[in-house]
Design a protein around this motif. Sequence first.
Motif, mmCIF file in Angstrom:
data_model
loop_
_atom_site.group_PDB
_atom_site.id
_atom_site.type_symbol
_atom_site.label_atom_id
_atom_site.label_comp_id
_atom_site.label_asym_id
_atom_site.label_seq_id
_atom_site.Cartn_x
_atom_site.Cartn_y
_atom_site.Cartn_z
ATOM 1 N N GLY B 50 0.821 -1.202 0.000
ATOM 2 C CA GLY B 50 0.000 0.000 0.000
ATOM 3 C C GLY B 50 0.856 1.253 0.000
ATOM 4 O O GLY B 50 0.603 2.193 -0.761
ATOM 5 N N ALA B 53 2.478 1.655 -3.341
ATOM 6 C CA ALA B 53 1.508 2.076 -4.351
ATOM 7 C C ALA B 53 1.209 3.564 -4.200
ATOM 8 O O ALA B 53 1.116 4.304 -5.185
ATOM 9 C CB ALA B 53 0.219 1.268 -4.208
ATOM 10 N N LEU B 54 1.100 3.993 -2.970
ATOM 11 C CA LEU B 54 0.801 5.402 -2.711
ATOM 12 C C LEU B 54 1.927 6.298 -3.234
ATOM 13 O O LEU B 54 1.699 7.315 -3.873
ATOM 14 C CB LEU B 54 0.615 5.608 -1.209
ATOM 15 C CG LEU B 54 0.227 6.999 -0.740
ATOM 16 C CD1 LEU B 54 -1.039 7.470 -1.425
ATOM 17 C CD2 LEU B 54 0.037 7.008 0.770
ATOM 18 N N THR B 59 0.745 -0.344 -8.635
ATOM 19 C CA THR B 59 0.354 -1.389 -7.688
ATOM 20 C C THR B 59 0.928 -2.753 -8.016
ATOM 21 O O THR B 59 0.882 -3.666 -7.209
ATOM 22 C CB THR B 59 -1.178 -1.546 -7.646
ATOM 23 O OG1 THR B 59 -1.628 -1.980 -8.932
ATOM 24 C CG2 THR B 59 -1.842 -0.234 -7.294
ATOM 25 N N LYS B 60 1.403 -2.907 -9.251
ATOM 26 C CA LYS B 60 1.881 -4.223 -9.690
ATOM 27 C C LYS B 60 0.759 -5.262 -9.636
ATOM 28 O O LYS B 60 0.984 -6.431 -9.324
ATOM 29 C CB LYS B 60 3.063 -4.682 -8.820
ATOM 30 C CG LYS B 60 4.346 -3.903 -9.098
ATOM 31 C CD LYS B 60 4.901 -4.300 -10.433
ATOM 32 C CE LYS B 60 6.270 -3.684 -10.711
ATOM 33 N NZ LYS B 60 6.811 -4.235 -11.972
ATOM 34 N N VAL B 61 -0.430 -4.793 -9.868
ATOM 35 C CA VAL B 61 -1.586 -5.694 -9.931
ATOM 36 C C VAL B 61 -2.363 -5.378 -11.210
ATOM 37 O O VAL B 61 -2.535 -4.213 -11.555
ATOM 38 C CB VAL B 61 -2.512 -5.502 -8.711
ATOM 39 C CG1 VAL B 61 -3.799 -6.309 -8.866
ATOM 40 C CG2 VAL B 61 -1.791 -5.881 -7.425
ATOM 41 N N LEU B 96 -5.974 -9.506 -9.989
ATOM 42 C CA LEU B 96 -7.203 -9.351 -9.230
ATOM 43 C C LEU B 96 -8.341 -9.884 -10.085
ATOM 44 O O LEU B 96 -8.647 -9.316 -11.137
ATOM 45 C CB LEU B 96 -7.424 -7.871 -8.908
ATOM 46 C CG LEU B 96 -8.405 -7.551 -7.790
ATOM 47 C CD1 LEU B 96 -7.803 -7.911 -6.446
ATOM 48 C CD2 LEU B 96 -8.771 -6.078 -7.810
ATOM 49 N N LEU B 97 -8.914 -10.979 -9.646
ATOM 50 C CA LEU B 97 -9.980 -11.618 -10.433
ATOM 51 C C LEU B 97 -11.336 -11.068 -10.024
ATOM 52 O O LEU B 97 -11.743 -11.219 -8.875
ATOM 53 C CB LEU B 97 -9.957 -13.128 -10.228
ATOM 54 C CG LEU B 97 -11.080 -13.894 -10.917
ATOM 55 C CD1 LEU B 97 -10.972 -13.782 -12.423
ATOM 56 C CD2 LEU B 97 -11.082 -15.346 -10.490
ATOM 57 N N ARG B 109 -14.933 0.605 -10.072
ATOM 58 C CA ARG B 109 -14.410 0.521 -8.713
ATOM 59 C C ARG B 109 -12.900 0.275 -8.707
ATOM 60 O O ARG B 109 -12.143 0.991 -8.055
ATOM 61 C CB ARG B 109 -15.130 -0.601 -7.963
ATOM 62 C CG ARG B 109 -14.636 -0.870 -6.582
ATOM 63 C CD ARG B 109 -15.630 -1.715 -5.791
ATOM 64 N NE ARG B 109 -16.069 -2.896 -6.522
ATOM 65 C CZ ARG B 109 -15.352 -4.000 -6.666
ATOM 66 N NH1 ARG B 109 -14.167 -4.069 -6.119
ATOM 67 N NH2 ARG B 109 -15.824 -5.020 -7.343
ATOM 68 N N ILE B 110 -12.450 -0.720 -9.455
ATOM 69 C CA ILE B 110 -11.022 -1.059 -9.344
ATOM 70 C C ILE B 110 -10.120 -0.063 -10.067
ATOM 71 O O ILE B 110 -8.968 0.103 -9.679
ATOM 72 C CB ILE B 110 -10.728 -2.496 -9.823
ATOM 73 C CG1 ILE B 110 -10.990 -2.665 -11.308
ATOM 74 C CG2 ILE B 110 -11.514 -3.509 -9.010
ATOM 75 C CD1 ILE B 110 -10.509 -4.001 -11.840
ATOM 76 N N ASP B 112 -10.913 3.397 -10.531
ATOM 77 C CA ASP B 112 -10.949 4.673 -9.822
ATOM 78 C C ASP B 112 -10.193 4.614 -8.496
ATOM 79 O O ASP B 112 -9.580 5.586 -8.084
ATOM 80 C CB ASP B 112 -12.404 5.091 -9.560
ATOM 81 C CG ASP B 112 -13.056 5.658 -10.819
ATOM 82 O OD1 ASP B 112 -12.395 5.631 -11.873
ATOM 83 O OD2 ASP B 112 -14.207 6.104 -10.743
ATOM 84 N N SER B 113 -10.257 3.465 -7.845
ATOM 85 C CA SER B 113 -9.568 3.371 -6.557
ATOM 86 C C SER B 113 -8.089 3.066 -6.748
ATOM 87 O O SER B 113 -7.354 2.929 -5.784
ATOM 88 C CB SER B 113 -10.212 2.275 -5.713
ATOM 89 O OG SER B 113 -9.936 1.008 -6.282
ATOM 90 N N ARG B 114 -7.682 2.917 -7.998
ATOM 91 C CA ARG B 114 -6.270 2.652 -8.309
ATOM 92 C C ARG B 114 -5.759 1.359 -7.695
ATOM 93 O O ARG B 114 -4.613 1.292 -7.242
ATOM 94 C CB ARG B 114 -5.406 3.797 -7.796
ATOM 95 C CG ARG B 114 -5.872 5.166 -8.227
ATOM 96 C CD ARG B 114 -4.702 5.889 -8.815
ATOM 97 N NE ARG B 114 -4.807 5.933 -10.233
ATOM 98 C CZ ARG B 114 -5.071 7.032 -10.923
ATOM 99 N NH1 ARG B 114 -5.284 8.150 -10.306
ATOM 100 N NH2 ARG B 114 -5.089 6.986 -12.233
ATOM 101 N N MET B 115 -6.608 0.375 -7.672
ATOM 102 C CA MET B 115 -6.138 -0.923 -7.176
ATOM 103 C C MET B 115 -5.284 -1.619 -8.220
ATOM 104 O O MET B 115 -4.528 -2.524 -7.890
ATOM 105 C CB MET B 115 -7.342 -1.829 -6.872
ATOM 106 C CG MET B 115 -8.257 -1.313 -5.798
ATOM 107 S SD MET B 115 -9.650 -2.426 -5.578
ATOM 108 C CE MET B 115 -8.914 -3.693 -4.563
#
Lengths: 347, 347
Positions: B50, B53-54, B59-61, B96-97, B109-110, B112-115
Amino acid sequence: MATIGDVAREAGVSRSTASYALSGKRPISEEVRRRVLAAAEALAYTPNAGARALATSRTKVLGLLARFYTDEFAPAMMQYIQGVTDTARDLGYDTLLVTDEDGARALRRITDSRMVDGVVLMNIAQDDPRLPILRAASQPGATVGLPGDCSGIDVFDLDFEEAGRAMVDHLHRLGHRELILISQPEHVVERGGAYVWRLRDAALERARQCGVTLHAVYGESRQPAVGRLLHTLLDTYPSATGLLVNNEAAAAALPSVAHERGLRVPEDLSVIGRYSAEFAAAFSLPYSFVESAPDRLGSMAVRQLVRRVESAAARREPFVVRFISPELVSRGSTTPPRATRPRTPAR
Amino acid sequence: MATIGDVAREAGVSRSTASYALSGKRPISEEVRRRVLAAAEALAYTPNAGARALATSRTKVLGLLARFYTDEFAPAMMQYIQGVTDTARDLGYDTLLVTDEDGARALRRITDSRMVDGVVLMNIAQDDPRLPILRAASQPGATVGLPGDCSGIDVFDLDFEEAGRAMVDHLHRLGHRELILISQPEHVVERGGAYVWRLRDAALERARQCGVTLHAVYGESRQPAVGRLLHTLLDTYPSATGLLVNNEAAAAALPSVAHERGLRVPEDLSVIGRYSAEFAAAFSLPYSFVESAPDRLGSMAVRQLVRRVESAAARREPFVVRFISPELVSRGSTTPPRATRPRTPAR
DNA sequence: CTTGATCGTCGAACCGGTTCGACGCTGAAG
DNA sequence: CTTCAGCGTCGAACCGGTTCGACGATCAAG
């Protein structure tokens, strides 16, 4: 992308007030709350997941460690995964799907870096190298599948012992005296797939108690090998009147094998499988079977995991090992064996 | 859990020096680097995802949006997923599945939240509601499957038109003059599954050009419906000598249907399928087929995605629409039709 | 013996949230 | 008319990384 600072400015309040207005963790005047919500809406504000994770030590992500073995039957796997992802989403969590060959290292990576709040392990082996790492991790973990050592984790699995006994009992009560049990391939056992021998050993034990002869053999996971094996078995044990199938590939192959041999089910052979209703539907399998409920197991594991993640009290509860009772779904593929039928001359 | 501050203290340097020593982004004396590495090792330091990522906005995802439709054949899906997860991991990314029913909202969601750093979309529909959101997102996106509007994304798919033509050409060259094409069920088309009509329309067009009669029909996705349908088709078009199968469930059901009818392949009927080698192996399908290469497509999508994520130059490149050429894998299930054989009296 | 470049290191700021303690204001109680 | 409680808000610190600018030391060149 708008930050909470932008929202606060737009609403004319401080960042902390904006945060409290959005989370509701402190009383905020109706007027201010309205302005903040309006600002958030106007700016299409979405909290930054990394920042939130950093501040709260919560990611709202669960790890799912699974392997897709090419020698195992894929459709079964999908249902476990879906059970996990669907339930996780219902509870507000996303799912990080990890299929690394080196599961232990992958597990360490996602737990140590705090990418996940908890972990579900699948394809559990009797002596699973991931378990020590999971126990040492600060996140809770659950497994779908029973390992040799259940300490420090929550375990969910079908009661394979009971499934084995139920299958034998069912046919024994109908009057069968000689059965065949076809299991998963031997390499699944070598990989530590305990469910194979759990079902088999319980079935053998129960058969012994009942005075039933049970021929237990390893199966194959693919066509055409599994079809050939079925033929061989039926040739080798001509007097066996019942077939127990703890092997998806064998179950899927059985209809055409039976057809090739002109073998009628259940008139000539009683059959009970062990798979999921979904699997039965996809392959239109006409056999009675013990439901393996993969989606339910995945769902249960996630629910328990999330309970532990979200409640400190739950985190202190003792670990559970929970078995689903096998449910025998009747499709009419079993009947008393020929030899005991009134109309059979031999009587 | 050790932080970089702990590592720095242990090594007797500042946090920034520790960071540089670990990342190598600035020259650090050999002596200090050694101490930092030793400290990191000793404390089992793993960077907090986290926080990283910040700080880096990375995020490497990667996100993987997929749906498991119960009316579609599950095993095919698994291979796409595996292609994505395996390649992602090779390139240093986790997956992330996301299987939400409401794919558009989940995608928002994923992103905008930058996941996630990028997104792969599967189960693409002709007019896919997720695409506008993907275009508006700040992360790059790729699809496996061809949508109606490809702007703003990288698209990877099998060349279904060419696959349709190749199947018709192949049988036409062997002398066939009347063929049946069994497609996916109609509801797949209604859902916007363009690949169904892409293959079909190209096949019809080519058949027209060659003077071949082609009966194109929708299929079913399950047993026993699909088996019944196959029987019906073979009854309805008794003079058809070739069968094209763009439907996994139908392909899987065909061996037993053929067996039931005493129909020999290829002597009585030539057959070509369209599925993956993996699928053919799992079901031991003895037919020649056009390889649909799901793992390769998933892998290509991820590679392109990661290129765009990691290089600003790549991010400015024009978007690609890349088709895999269909490869016909021969399994000897086609032959000249009966009527044209020298030994046939009718000649 | 200065001057200036280079190398290695440090301090501080920043990413974008959450949360704690404090503080001003309002209204009721004394 | 004070006093005090409680409500609503704010400022500041913190989570754990990365990165920029600056600074001291070293060393070669003038």
